[in-house]
Design a protein around this motif. Structure first.
Motif, PDB file in Angstrom:
ATOM      1  N   ILE A 161      60.578 -84.917  21.330  1.00 46.40           N
ATOM      2  CA  ILE A 161      60.351 -83.753  20.874  1.00 46.40           C
ATOM      3  C   ILE A 161      58.851 -83.434  20.784  1.00 46.40           C
ATOM      4  N   PRO A 162      58.557 -82.252  21.381  1.00 50.71           N
ATOM      5  CA  PRO A 162      56.874 -81.860  21.275  1.00 50.71           C
ATOM      6  C   PRO A 162      56.658 -80.886  19.921  1.00 50.71           C
ATOM      7  N   GLY A 163      55.434 -81.309  19.388  1.00 47.27           N
ATOM      8  CA  GLY A 163      55.254 -80.289  18.281  1.00 47.27           C
ATOM      9  C   GLY A 163      54.031 -80.152  18.138  1.00 47.27           C
ATOM     10  N   ILE A 164      53.538 -79.475  17.064  1.00 43.54           N
ATOM     11  CA  ILE A 164      52.098 -79.067  16.945  1.00 43.54           C
ATOM     12  C   ILE A 164      51.796 -79.035  15.536  1.00 43.54           C
ATOM     13  N   LEU A 165      50.519 -79.750  15.260  1.00 42.93           N
ATOM     14  CA  LEU A 165      50.320 -79.724  13.721  1.00 42.93           C
ATOM     15  C   LEU A 165      48.735 -79.024  13.641  1.00 42.93           C
ATOM     16  N   TRP A 166      48.657 -78.333  12.701  1.00 40.43           N
ATOM     17  CA  TRP A 166      47.188 -77.711  12.149  1.00 40.43           C
ATOM     18  C   TRP A 166      47.142 -78.103  10.921  1.00 40.43           C
ATOM     19  N   SER A 223      41.561 -88.151   0.774  1.00 39.14           N
ATOM     20  CA  SER A 223      41.266 -87.798  -0.522  1.00 39.14           C
ATOM     21  C   SER A 223      41.524 -86.522  -1.137  1.00 39.14           C
ATOM     22  N   ALA A 224      41.906 -85.570  -0.020  1.00 31.95           N
ATOM     23  CA  ALA A 224      42.358 -84.257  -0.759  1.00 31.95           C
ATOM     24  C   ALA A 224      43.443 -84.047   0.425  1.00 31.95           C
ATOM     25  N   PRO A 225      44.599 -84.441   0.415  1.00 35.07           N
ATOM     26  CA  PRO A 225      45.548 -84.173   1.585  1.00 35.07           C
ATOM     27  C   PRO A 225      46.067 -82.599   1.179  1.00 35.07           C
ATOM     28  N   ALA A 226      46.468 -81.881   2.232  1.00 28.80           N
ATOM     29  CA  ALA A 226      46.651 -80.419   2.313  1.00 28.80           C
ATOM     30  C   ALA A 226      48.312 -80.567   2.118  1.00 28.80           C
ATOM     31  N   PRO A 227      48.775 -79.559   1.381  1.00 30.50           N
ATOM     32  CA  PRO A 227      50.271 -79.051   1.046  1.00 30.50           C
ATOM     33  C   PRO A 227      50.449 -78.606   2.596  1.00 30.50           C
ATOM     34  N   LEU A 228      52.039 -78.893   2.904  1.00 31.92           N
ATOM     35  CA  LEU A 228      52.429 -78.551   4.253  1.00 31.92           C
ATOM     36  C   LEU A 228      53.390 -77.721   4.358  1.00 31.92           C
ATOM     37  N   ILE A 229      53.250 -76.735   5.267  1.00 27.20           N
ATOM     38  CA  ILE A 229      54.390 -75.588   5.597  1.00 27.20           C
ATOM     39  C   ILE A 229      54.857 -76.025   7.042  1.00 27.20           C
ATOM     40  N   LEU A 230      56.304 -76.019   6.993  1.00 30.66           N
ATOM     41  CA  LEU A 230      56.922 -76.264   8.473  1.00 30.66           C
ATOM     42  C   LEU A 230      56.946 -74.604   8.923  1.00 30.66           C
ATOM     43  N   GLY A 253      44.333 -73.031   2.543  1.00 29.81           N
ATOM     44  CA  GLY A 253      44.303 -74.569   2.320  1.00 29.81           C
ATOM     45  C   GLY A 253      45.608 -75.343   2.654  1.00 29.81           C
ATOM     46  N   PHE A 254      46.461 -74.875   3.377  1.00 25.53           N
ATOM     47  CA  PHE A 254      47.747 -75.390   3.941  1.00 25.53           C
ATOM     48  C   PHE A 254      47.688 -75.874   5.418  1.00 25.53           C
ATOM     49  N   ALA A 255      48.256 -77.193   5.328  1.00 19.84           N
ATOM     50  CA  ALA A 255      48.538 -77.716   6.748  1.00 19.84           C
ATOM     51  C   ALA A 255      49.870 -77.119   7.271  1.00 19.84           C
ATOM     52  N   THR A 256      50.044 -77.019   8.516  1.00 15.54           N
ATOM     53  CA  THR A 256      51.241 -76.215   9.069  1.00 15.54           C
ATOM     54  C   THR A 256      51.667 -77.143  10.337  1.00 15.54           C
ATOM     55  N   ALA A 257      53.056 -77.291  10.739  1.00 19.67           N
ATOM     56  CA  ALA A 257      53.503 -77.963  11.701  1.00 19.67           C
ATOM     57  C   ALA A 257      54.728 -77.299  12.255  1.00 19.67           C
ATOM     58  N   THR A 258      54.900 -77.472  13.549  1.00 19.26           N
ATOM     59  CA  THR A 258      56.029 -77.026  14.324  1.00 19.26           C
ATOM     60  C   THR A 258      56.514 -78.058  15.198  1.00 19.26           C
ATOM     61  N   ILE A 259      58.102 -77.870  15.819  1.00 15.66           N
ATOM     62  CA  ILE A 259      58.639 -78.545  16.854  1.00 15.66           C
ATOM     63  C   ILE A 259      59.295 -77.643  17.698  1.00 15.66           C
ATOM     64  N   GLY A 281      52.503 -83.269  -0.042  1.00 15.28           N
ATOM     65  CA  GLY A 281      53.347 -82.370  -0.591  1.00 15.28           C
ATOM     66  C   GLY A 281      52.456 -81.605  -1.427  1.00 15.28           C
ATOM     67  N   PRO A 282      53.510 -80.418  -2.012  1.00 15.35           N
ATOM     68  CA  PRO A 282      54.642 -79.803  -1.983  1.00 15.35           C
ATOM     69  C   PRO A 282      54.872 -79.472  -0.358  1.00 15.35           C
ATOM     70  N   VAL A 283      56.230 -79.193   0.007  1.00 13.35           N
ATOM     71  CA  VAL A 283      56.391 -78.763   1.375  1.00 13.35           C
ATOM     72  C   VAL A 283      57.074 -77.507   1.408  1.00 13.35           C
ATOM     73  N   GLY A 284      56.835 -76.606   2.280  1.00 14.94           N
ATOM     74  CA  GLY A 284      57.371 -75.499   2.466  1.00 14.94           C
ATOM     75  C   GLY A 284      57.973 -75.463   3.766  1.00 14.94           C
TER      76      GLY A 284
END
Length: 246
Positions: free
Chosen positions: A23-28, A36-43, A69-75, A141-144
């Motif tokens: 499965i390919p995907g992309i993370l931003w 030390s300051a992990p970003a919340p994630l939105i799929l 301030g959110f990380a995002t990812a998709t597959i 987290g949290p995750v959206g």
């Protein structure tokens, strides 16, 4: 998860392509993300048109999320992009095109054949991706979940407790069985509806919204067709995720 490439975009946003098995995907990730300051994630959900075709829209959404301030990812969805063809779903797509070109009603059988197998296969893949993403030091987290095929969002909201809020686009066909699952959804929801969506049953979308059991749910309806979503609609969605994920 195996990272295959990375590049820096504007404002320090880090884009990393990856594979998870086949499965390919992309993370931003935003420049502010760190161990030390992990970003919340939105799929980032999307229609089954392939990541390459959807990339301009996806990266635009990712940039806006990173600014907040959110990380995002998709597959890549099953049967899309460079993934192996899926003959049964391709046949359902062909049946759908024929019905729409002939001006005929789209039958429940076509909708079920098109959507239900996709939900069954895609949701466990999203969950596997979430396992891998949350193991990274700069993602937390949290995750959206945001956008894409609404039935996938419904199933994820029911079975994945790590998803705290969802922004859903009422712009895809929904099997009748998913209405019962919608009654099990209790997380906060932000639902977007294009009032004149030429390929969508407006009343069905309203009935689906009514079926959700969430104590906080909002419906944002705009005039225009499927691709006529106004730019300012993103502002309300951003406020929604900031409220629930930060």
């Amino acid at each position: 998860m195996h990272f295959t490439s990375e590049q820096r975009l504007d404002h320090g946003v880090l884009e990393r392509e990856f594979t998870l098995g086949e499965i390919p995907g992309i993370l931003w990730t935003p420049a502010s993300a760190s161990a030390s300051a992990p970003a919340p994630l939105i799929l980032l959900g999307h229609p089954p048109l392939g990541l390459r075709k959807m990339y301009p829209r996806l990266v635009a959404r990712a940039r806006h999320c990173a600014a907040d301030g959110f990380a995002t990812a998709t597959i890549e969805l099953p049967g899309s992009g460079d993934r192996p063809r899926w003959p049964a779903v391709e046949q359902a797509r062909a049946d759908l095109r024929r019905a729409m070109e002939a001006g005929e009603p789209v039958s429940d059988e076509i909708i079920d054949a098109l959507i239900l197998p996709l939900v069954e296969k895609a949701v466990p893949e999203w969950q596997a991706a979430l396992d891998a993403l949350l193991s990274l030091p700069d993602i937390g987290g949290p995750v959206g979940y945001s956008g894409g095929v609404i039935s996938i969002g419904i199933r994820l909201a029911v079975v994945e407790p790590r998803i705290s809020a969802a922004g859903l686009f009422a712009g895809s066909f929904v099997p009748r069985a998913m209405f019962e699952e919608a009654r099990q959804v209790t997380i906060p929801l932000h639902v977007l509806l294009q009032w004149d969506d030429e390929g969508n049953d407006r009343q069905a979308a309203l009935d689906l919204f009514d079926a959700f059991s969430s104590k906080e749910k909002s419906l944002h309806a705009h005039l225009g067709g499927h691709t006529g979503v106004p730019h300012f609609a993103g502002e309300a969605a951003a406020q929604f995720f900031t409220r629930h994920l930060k």
